[in-house]
Design an enzyme around this catalytic site. Sequence first.
Site, PDB file in Angstrom:
ATOM      1  CG  ASP A 151      -7.352  -2.607  -3.991  1.00 25.96           C
ATOM      2  OD1 ASP A 151      -7.998  -1.520  -2.841  1.00 25.96           O
ATOM      3  OD2 ASP A 151      -6.258  -2.895  -3.948  1.00 25.96           O
ATOM      4  CB  SER A 168      -1.042   0.062   1.336  1.00 27.43           C
ATOM      5  OG  SER A 168      -2.452   0.890   0.832  1.00 27.43           O
ATOM      6  CG  HIS A 181      -5.919  -1.301  -0.145  1.00 23.35           C
ATOM      7  ND1 HIS A 181      -5.016  -0.875  -1.381  1.00 23.35           N
ATOM      8  CD2 HIS A 181      -5.312  -1.470   0.034  1.00 23.35           C
ATOM      9  CE1 HIS A 181      -4.406  -1.363  -1.646  1.00 23.35           C
ATOM     10  NE2 HIS A 181      -4.026  -0.154   0.161  1.00 23.35           N
TER      11      HIS A 181
END
Length: 201
Positions: free
Chosen positions: A152, A102, A183
Site C-alpha cells: 500500500d 481509507s 490501497h
Amino acid sequence: MKHIFNKGKDSTKPTLLLLHGTGGNELDLLPIAGRIDDEASVLSVRGNVLENGMPRFFRRLAEGVFDEEDLIFRTKELYEFLDDSASKYDFNRENMIAIGYSNGANIAASLLFHYQNALKGAILHHPMVPRKGIVLPDLSGKSVFIAAGKNDPICSPMESTELQSLFEKANAKVEIHWENRGHQLTVDEVEAAAHWYRRVF
C-alpha cells in the site's frame, strides 16, 4: 449529514455504519454491508468536507498529513450525528459496527481514539493512525478488524501494525488481515472481514 438508513430484518443485529473513501458517497459501501450482514440495519453517511469536489470526512494538509484540528471537530460532529440518528431511527446506539475504507476507515478509527463508547467494533479497510501521541480511552470489549496491503503506497505496513498496537494497548481485540496488494479494496479482504464479523458478533 447526508445519509441513507436502511432498516434491517433483525433488530438484535448490530447497526452497520458505512464510511466511504475519498471521492465516494453513501452508496459506495452498500454492497459490502450486504456481504458482511444482509439482515442488519445500515446507516451510510457521506463526508461533510469537499476536497476538489470530492467528499471526505475531514480535511488534510497533504497526502497522508491530516488537519488535526478539523479531524477532532469532524469526529465530534459524526459522534453527535450517530447519537441523533439512533434516536431518530430507533436503533441500539451501543450496538454499532463501523465499516470504513481509507478516509472513512480513518474517521472510524478516530471515533475509537476519542470516544470510549462511540462504537462496539470496526472493520477498517486500509486505515492510518488518525492521531499520534494521544492516550486512547479504555477499549475493553471492542473488536477491530484491519485490512491492510503489504504494498500500500498510502498506508504502509508499518502504519497498519502501529494502529493495531495502539488499539491493543487500549485493550481492544484486534485482527489484522494482509493482502499482497496496494490501497485498493479487494473482494478477498471483504470476505475475510465477513468471516471475522460472523465469528465475533
